[in-house]
Design a protein around this motif. Structure first.
Motif, short mmCIF file in Angstrom:
data_model
loop_
_atom_site.label_atom_id
_atom_site.label_comp_id
_atom_site.label_asym_id
_atom_site.label_seq_id
_atom_site.Cartn_x
_atom_site.Cartn_y
_atom_site.Cartn_z
N ASP A 18 0.84 -1.21 0.00
CA ASP A 18 0.00 0.00 0.00
C ASP A 18 0.87 1.25 0.00
O ASP A 18 0.61 2.21 -0.75
CB ASP A 18 -0.92 0.02 1.23
CG ASP A 18 -2.03 -1.02 1.14
OD1 ASP A 18 -2.28 -1.53 0.03
OD2 ASP A 18 -2.63 -1.32 2.19
N GLU A 22 1.45 4.12 -3.07
CA GLU A 22 1.08 5.52 -2.83
C GLU A 22 2.26 6.47 -2.97
O GLU A 22 2.11 7.61 -3.40
CB GLU A 22 0.50 5.66 -1.42
CG GLU A 22 -0.85 5.01 -1.23
CD GLU A 22 -1.29 5.00 0.22
OE1 GLU A 22 -0.60 5.64 1.05
OE2 GLU A 22 -2.32 4.37 0.54
N LYS A 74 -3.28 -5.65 -5.53
CA LYS A 74 -3.41 -4.24 -5.18
C LYS A 74 -3.95 -3.44 -6.36
O LYS A 74 -4.86 -2.61 -6.21
CB LYS A 74 -2.04 -3.70 -4.76
CG LYS A 74 -2.01 -2.19 -4.49
CD LYS A 74 -2.90 -1.82 -3.32
CE LYS A 74 -2.83 -0.32 -3.05
NZ LYS A 74 -3.78 0.09 -1.99
N GLU A 78 -7.70 -1.36 -6.82
CA GLU A 78 -7.83 0.05 -7.19
C GLU A 78 -8.90 0.27 -8.26
O GLU A 78 -9.46 1.36 -8.36
CB GLU A 78 -6.48 0.59 -7.67
CG GLU A 78 -5.43 0.64 -6.56
CD GLU A 78 -4.01 0.87 -7.08
OE1 GLU A 78 -3.11 1.04 -6.25
OE2 GLU A 78 -3.82 0.88 -8.32
N ASP A 83 -9.56 -8.00 -4.97
CA ASP A 83 -8.47 -7.68 -4.05
C ASP A 83 -7.85 -8.97 -3.53
O ASP A 83 -8.19 -10.06 -3.99
CB ASP A 83 -8.96 -6.78 -2.91
CG ASP A 83 -10.03 -7.43 -2.05
OD1 ASP A 83 -10.22 -8.67 -2.15
OD2 ASP A 83 -10.70 -6.72 -1.28
#
Length: 256
Positions: A18, A22, A74, A78, A83
Motif C-alpha cells: 500500500d 502511494e 493491489k 484500485e 483484491d
C-alpha cells in the motif's frame, strides 16, 4: 512459525505494498501488463533456485513472486475488480471443490484417480476441452508435458512404457526417411514428433523432461567454461585449437 506470525508477516507485506503504491514513483506507474514479463522472469529465477537445490535462494525467489501476486491484487483493488481477499477465497473454493476426496465423501485409491477427478470436475465447470488449461504462451517443451499430463487425466494414454518406446523408435525411423528425402518442412514436422514422443516416454520413466534438459544444459555450460578457462591459461583462443586439443580438456571436465 505459528499461523499467527505467518499472518502478521503477510499483513506487513500488504501494508508495505500500500505504501509503495502511494509513495514510490516506479510502483505508482506499474500495471498488470507492465508487470507480466517481470513475473515470468521471477518464475524462471525460482525454477533455477529449485534446480540448484539452493533453499535460501528459493526462499528469496518465493518472496519476489509473492510480491508480484500482492502487487496484482493491489492493482485489482484500485479498479474495484478484485483484491487479495478475493484472490485467496477464489483459490480456497477451487481447492475445496476439486478435492471431494478430502472435503466430501468421494473415495480415491491413488494419485492417478485424483488427477482424473480433477479433470472431470473442470469439464463439469464448463470447460469445453481438457486442454483449455494449458497456457498458449508456455515454452513448447513444457507445453508438451502439460498436454500429455492433461489427456492422461481422461484416460487417453499408453498402457505400458515399452509401447511408448516403440513409438519413439517409429518416429525416429520416420525422421530418417524425411532426412534422406531432403524436404525441410517434413524434417521439422517429424523432428517435432520425435521430441513429443520422447517427452511422453520421459513421463513413463517418471522423469521431468524440462528438469532433465536443464540439468544437461548446466552440465554442458560447466564443462565448456572449464574448457574456456584452460584455453585461457594456455593463451590460445578456442577457435585456434583443434577438436583433439579441446577433447583433452573436455574429458578432464567430465572427470571433475
Amino acid at each position: 512459525m505459528s499461523k499467527e506470525l505467518q499472518l502478521k508477516a503477510f499483513e506487513r507485506l500488504l501494508i508495505i505494498m500500500d505504501e509503495l503504491r502511494e509513495q514510490c514513483p516506479w510502483d505508482k506507474k506499474q500495471t498488470l501488463q507492465k508487470l507480466r514479463h517481470l513475473t515470468i522472469e521471477e518464475t524462471y529465477e525460482l525454477g533455477d533456485a529449485i534446480l540448484d537445490n539452493d533453499l535460501n535462494e528459493v526462499k528469496k525467489e518465493l518472496g519476489d513472486l509473492l510480491l508480484h501476486i500482492v502487487f496484482y491484487a493491489k492493482i485489482g483493488s484500485e479498479t474495484n475488480d478484485f483484491d487479495m481477499a478475493d484472490v485467496c477465497n477464489e483459490i480456497c473454493e477451487k481447492l475445496i471443490h476439486r478435492h471431494p476426496h478430502i472435503y466430501s465423501d468421494t473415495v480415491v485409491k491413488d494419485e492417478d484417480e485424483v488427477k482424473q477427478n480433477w479433470e472431470k470436475l473442470k469439464l463439469k465447470e464448463g470447460k469445453k476441452s481438457v486442454l483449455e488449461g494449458v497456457p498458449r504462451s508456455l515454452p513448447a517443451l513444457v507445453k508438451a508435458s502439460r498436454i500429455q499430463d492433461k489427456v492422461k487425466g481422461v484416460g487417453f494414454d499408453w498402457e505400458e512404457p515399452h509401447q511408448v518406446w516403440d513409438k519413439v523408435q517409429e518416429e525416429l525411423e520416420e525422421l530418417q526417411i524425411e532426412v534422406q528425402s531432403g524436404d525441410q518442412d517434413k524434417i521439422e514436422a517429424e523432428f517435432g514428433d520425435v521430441l513429443f514422443s520422447m517427452i511422453n516416454y520421459a513421463r513413463f520413466l517418471n522423469v521431468n523432461p524440462e528438469d532433465a534438459l536443464e540439468r544437461t544444459n548446466k552440465k554442458f555450460i560447466k564443462r565448456f567454461q572449464y574448457l574456456e578457462s584452460k584455453a585461457g591459461e594456455l593463451g590460445k583462443p578456442l577457435m585456434d585449437m583443434t577438436l583433439a586439443e579441446m577433447d583433452v580438456f573436455w574429458n578432464e571436465a567430465k572427470k571433475l
